[in-house]
Design a protein around this motif. Sequence first.
Motif, PDB file in Angstrom:
ATOM      1  N   LYS A  56       8.463   6.884   2.534  1.00  0.00           N
ATOM      2  CA  LYS A  56       8.924   8.475   2.957  1.00  0.00           C
ATOM      3  C   LYS A  56       8.415   9.451   1.597  1.00  0.00           C
ATOM      4  CE  LYS A  56      12.707  11.532   3.974  1.00  0.00           C
ATOM      5  NZ  LYS A  56      14.256  11.401   4.325  1.00  0.00           N
ATOM      6  N   LYS A  57       8.841   8.912   0.363  1.00  0.00           N
ATOM      7  CA  LYS A  57       8.405   9.944  -0.657  1.00  0.00           C
ATOM      8  C   LYS A  57       6.966  10.028  -0.540  1.00  0.00           C
ATOM      9  CE  LYS A  57      11.822   8.997  -4.102  1.00  0.00           C
ATOM     10  NZ  LYS A  57      12.226   8.479  -5.570  1.00  0.00           N
ATOM     11  N   SER A  58       6.132   8.907  -0.408  1.00  0.00           N
ATOM     12  CA  SER A  58       4.805   8.771  -0.566  1.00  0.00           C
ATOM     13  C   SER A  58       4.220   9.648   0.456  1.00  0.00           C
ATOM     14  CB  SER A  58       4.125   7.383  -0.534  1.00  0.00           C
ATOM     15  OG  SER A  58       4.525   6.770  -1.692  1.00  0.00           O
ATOM     16  N   LEU A  59       4.583   9.185   1.773  1.00  0.00           N
ATOM     17  CA  LEU A  59       3.949  10.013   2.835  1.00  0.00           C
ATOM     18  C   LEU A  59       4.178  11.537   2.885  1.00  0.00           C
ATOM     19  CD1 LEU A  59       4.860   7.827   5.705  1.00  0.00           C
ATOM     20  CD2 LEU A  59       2.773   8.122   5.055  1.00  0.00           C
ATOM     21  N   SER A  60       5.371  11.975   2.192  1.00  0.00           N
ATOM     22  CA  SER A  60       5.923  13.395   2.386  1.00  0.00           C
ATOM     23  C   SER A  60       4.920  14.189   1.329  1.00  0.00           C
ATOM     24  CB  SER A  60       7.230  13.665   1.789  1.00  0.00           C
ATOM     25  OG  SER A  60       8.041  12.958   2.706  1.00  0.00           O
ATOM     26  N   THR A  61       4.335  13.395   0.316  1.00  0.00           N
ATOM     27  CA  THR A  61       3.111  14.222  -0.551  1.00  0.00           C
ATOM     28  C   THR A  61       1.839  14.410   0.107  1.00  0.00           C
ATOM     29  OG1 THR A  61       2.262  12.056  -1.417  1.00  0.00           O
ATOM     30  CG2 THR A  61       4.432  13.190  -2.431  1.00  0.00           C
ATOM     31  N   LEU A  62       1.401  13.948   1.311  1.00  0.00           N
ATOM     32  CA  LEU A  62       0.289  14.048   1.950  1.00  0.00           C
ATOM     33  C   LEU A  62       0.171  15.357   2.790  1.00  0.00           C
ATOM     34  CD1 LEU A  62      -0.240  10.139   2.516  1.00  0.00           C
ATOM     35  CD2 LEU A  62      -1.367  11.854   0.805  1.00  0.00           C
ATOM     36  N   LYS A  63      -0.451  16.277   2.605  1.00  0.00           N
ATOM     37  CA  LYS A  63      -0.596  17.342   3.485  1.00  0.00           C
ATOM     38  C   LYS A  63      -0.903  17.321   4.971  1.00  0.00           C
ATOM     39  CE  LYS A  63      -0.944  20.853  -0.281  1.00  0.00           C
ATOM     40  NZ  LYS A  63      -1.327  20.515  -1.485  1.00  0.00           N
ATOM     41  N   GLU A  64      -1.897  16.054   5.090  1.00  0.00           N
ATOM     42  CA  GLU A  64      -2.570  15.834   6.430  1.00  0.00           C
ATOM     43  C   GLU A  64      -1.676  15.181   7.216  1.00  0.00           C
ATOM     44  OE1 GLU A  64      -3.892  12.303   3.588  1.00  0.00           O
ATOM     45  OE2 GLU A  64      -3.456  14.675   3.385  1.00  0.00           O
ATOM     46  N   ILE A  65      -0.548  14.565   6.508  1.00  0.00           N
ATOM     47  CA  ILE A  65       0.434  13.764   7.584  1.00  0.00           C
ATOM     48  C   ILE A  65       1.814  14.714   7.906  1.00  0.00           C
ATOM     49  CG2 ILE A  65       2.137  11.888   7.421  1.00  0.00           C
ATOM     50  CD1 ILE A  65      -0.706  11.007   7.277  1.00  0.00           C
ATOM     51  N   ILE A 112       1.790   0.911   6.565  1.00  0.00           N
ATOM     52  CA  ILE A 112       1.091   1.964   6.857  1.00  0.00           C
ATOM     53  C   ILE A 112      -0.178   1.996   6.042  1.00  0.00           C
ATOM     54  CG2 ILE A 112       2.612   3.576   5.214  1.00  0.00           C
ATOM     55  CD1 ILE A 112       1.186   4.428   8.714  1.00  0.00           C
ATOM     56  N   GLY A 113      -0.026   1.360   4.771  1.00  0.00           N
ATOM     57  CA  GLY A 113      -1.124   1.495   3.762  1.00  0.00           C
ATOM     58  C   GLY A 113      -2.566   0.966   4.591  1.00  0.00           C
ATOM     59  N   LYS A 114      -2.363   0.303   5.621  1.00  0.00           N
ATOM     60  CA  LYS A 114      -3.615  -0.201   6.159  1.00  0.00           C
ATOM     61  C   LYS A 114      -4.497   0.924   7.015  1.00  0.00           C
ATOM     62  CE  LYS A 114      -2.231  -4.874   7.279  1.00  0.00           C
ATOM     63  NZ  LYS A 114      -1.893  -5.796   8.391  1.00  0.00           N
ATOM     64  N   TYR A 115      -3.846   1.897   7.205  1.00  0.00           N
ATOM     65  CA  TYR A 115      -4.187   3.252   7.763  1.00  0.00           C
ATOM     66  C   TYR A 115      -4.448   4.403   7.107  1.00  0.00           C
ATOM     67  CZ  TYR A 115      -2.719   0.347  11.767  1.00  0.00           C
ATOM     68  OH  TYR A 115      -2.415  -0.717  12.533  1.00  0.00           O
ATOM     69  N   ILE A 116      -3.790   4.574   5.994  1.00  0.00           N
ATOM     70  CA  ILE A 116      -4.018   5.768   5.132  1.00  0.00           C
ATOM     71  C   ILE A 116      -3.638   5.191   3.387  1.00  0.00           C
ATOM     72  CG2 ILE A 116      -2.935   7.660   6.861  1.00  0.00           C
ATOM     73  CD1 ILE A 116      -0.563   7.432   5.408  1.00  0.00           C
ATOM     74  N   GLU A 117      -4.474   5.860   2.853  1.00  0.00           N
ATOM     75  CA  GLU A 117      -4.187   5.618   1.207  1.00  0.00           C
ATOM     76  C   GLU A 117      -2.950   6.403   0.681  1.00  0.00           C
ATOM     77  OE1 GLU A 117      -6.511   6.290  -2.954  1.00  0.00           O
ATOM     78  OE2 GLU A 117      -7.716   6.117  -1.163  1.00  0.00           O
ATOM     79  N   MET A 118      -1.853   5.386   0.368  1.00  0.00           N
ATOM     80  CA  MET A 118      -0.632   5.760  -0.092  1.00  0.00           C
ATOM     81  C   MET A 118      -0.594   6.353  -1.357  1.00  0.00           C
ATOM     82  SD  MET A 118       1.363   5.663   2.482  1.00  0.00           S
ATOM     83  CE  MET A 118       2.988   5.532   1.967  1.00  0.00           C
ATOM     84  N   PRO A 119      -0.180   7.410  -1.695  1.00  0.00           N
ATOM     85  CA  PRO A 119      -0.314   7.703  -3.303  1.00  0.00           C
ATOM     86  C   PRO A 119       1.019   7.123  -4.003  1.00  0.00           C
ATOM     87  CG  PRO A 119       0.414   9.575  -1.911  1.00  0.00           C
ATOM     88  CD  PRO A 119       0.094   8.488  -0.870  1.00  0.00           C
ATOM     89  N   ALA A 120       0.511   6.999  -5.426  1.00  0.00           N
ATOM     90  CA  ALA A 120       1.917   6.696  -6.095  1.00  0.00           C
ATOM     91  C   ALA A 120       2.775   7.671  -6.297  1.00  0.00           C
ATOM     92  CB  ALA A 120       1.400   6.065  -7.323  1.00  0.00           C
ATOM     93  N   VAL A 121       3.944   7.368  -6.199  1.00  0.00           N
ATOM     94  CA  VAL A 121       4.885   8.478  -6.273  1.00  0.00           C
ATOM     95  C   VAL A 121       5.980   8.114  -7.743  1.00  0.00           C
ATOM     96  CG1 VAL A 121       6.974   9.820  -5.292  1.00  0.00           C
ATOM     97  CG2 VAL A 121       4.965   9.042  -4.131  1.00  0.00           C
ATOM     98  N   GLU A 122       6.354   9.043  -8.563  1.00  0.00           N
ATOM     99  CA  GLU A 122       7.160   8.879  -9.611  1.00  0.00           C
ATOM    100  C   GLU A 122       8.401   8.349  -9.068  1.00  0.00           C
ATOM    101  OE1 GLU A 122       7.156  11.237 -12.887  1.00  0.00           O
ATOM    102  OE2 GLU A 122       4.984  12.098 -12.363  1.00  0.00           O
ATOM    103  N   ASN A 123       9.217   7.733  -9.964  1.00  0.00           N
ATOM    104  CA  ASN A 123      10.560   7.056  -9.727  1.00  0.00           C
ATOM    105  C   ASN A 123      10.682   6.454  -8.234  1.00  0.00           C
ATOM    106  OD1 ASN A 123      11.445   8.526 -12.040  1.00  0.00           O
ATOM    107  ND2 ASN A 123      11.382  10.494 -10.833  1.00  0.00           N
ATOM    108  N   GLN A 124       9.895   5.601  -8.183  1.00  0.00           N
ATOM    109  CA  GLN A 124       9.999   4.680  -6.889  1.00  0.00           C
ATOM    110  C   GLN A 124      11.150   3.629  -7.165  1.00  0.00           C
ATOM    111  OE1 GLN A 124       6.223   2.960  -5.494  1.00  0.00           O
ATOM    112  NE2 GLN A 124       5.938   4.869  -4.325  1.00  0.00           N
ATOM    113  N   THR A 125      11.752   3.357  -6.031  1.00  0.00           N
ATOM    114  CA  THR A 125      12.889   2.305  -6.012  1.00  0.00           C
ATOM    115  C   THR A 125      12.142   0.963  -6.224  1.00  0.00           C
ATOM    116  OG1 THR A 125      14.185   3.842  -4.624  1.00  0.00           O
ATOM    117  CG2 THR A 125      14.857   1.365  -4.580  1.00  0.00           C
ATOM    118  N   LYS A 126      12.731   0.260  -7.116  1.00  0.00           N
ATOM    119  CA  LYS A 126      11.985  -1.107  -7.055  1.00  0.00           C
ATOM    120  C   LYS A 126      12.854  -2.416  -6.874  1.00  0.00           C
ATOM    121  CE  LYS A 126      10.271   0.329 -12.020  1.00  0.00           C
ATOM    122  NZ  LYS A 126      10.198   1.727 -11.596  1.00  0.00           N
ATOM    123  N   ASP A 127      13.961  -2.251  -6.328  1.00  0.00           N
ATOM    124  CA  ASP A 127      14.731  -3.360  -6.011  1.00  0.00           C
ATOM    125  C   ASP A 127      15.290  -3.285  -4.558  1.00  0.00           C
ATOM    126  OD1 ASP A 127      15.806  -5.981  -5.581  1.00  0.00           O
ATOM    127  OD2 ASP A 127      17.668  -5.251  -6.918  1.00  0.00           O
TER     128      ASP A 127
END
Length: 107
Positions: free
Chosen positions: A18-27, A79-94
């Motif tokens: 959700k964080k990554s997709l929210s940063t993409l203007k075309e989404i 979703i990464g098969k369809y769009i390039e997902m940007p890295a987002v800081e502070n991603q949840t690891k576990d």
Amino acid sequence: MKITMYGAEICGDCVNAKKSLSTLKEIELEFKNIIGDTATLKEFLAYRDNDSMFQEVKESGRIGIPFFILENGEKTFDIGKYIEMPAVENQTKDSASSCSIDKKGQC
């Protein structure tokens, strides 16, 4: 591109996607929180119970989130098969320990 995403705020994979997709203007993201209300949960369960793509998910004891539906109706867990997902800081690891029954796998 419009993407509908079923997920939960307690699922690390969902939060990260959700964080990554929210940063993409075309989404245009429509996030549907399956633990937010029973109507949304029932919507998700209708897909989970009736779509063969969930067979392996169910057999391995996972939930099947995040689950994405593209504007053309195509469904995917990756979703990464369809769009390039940007890295987002502070991603949840576990994420496995937060939503997997055995606390070993993915949601």
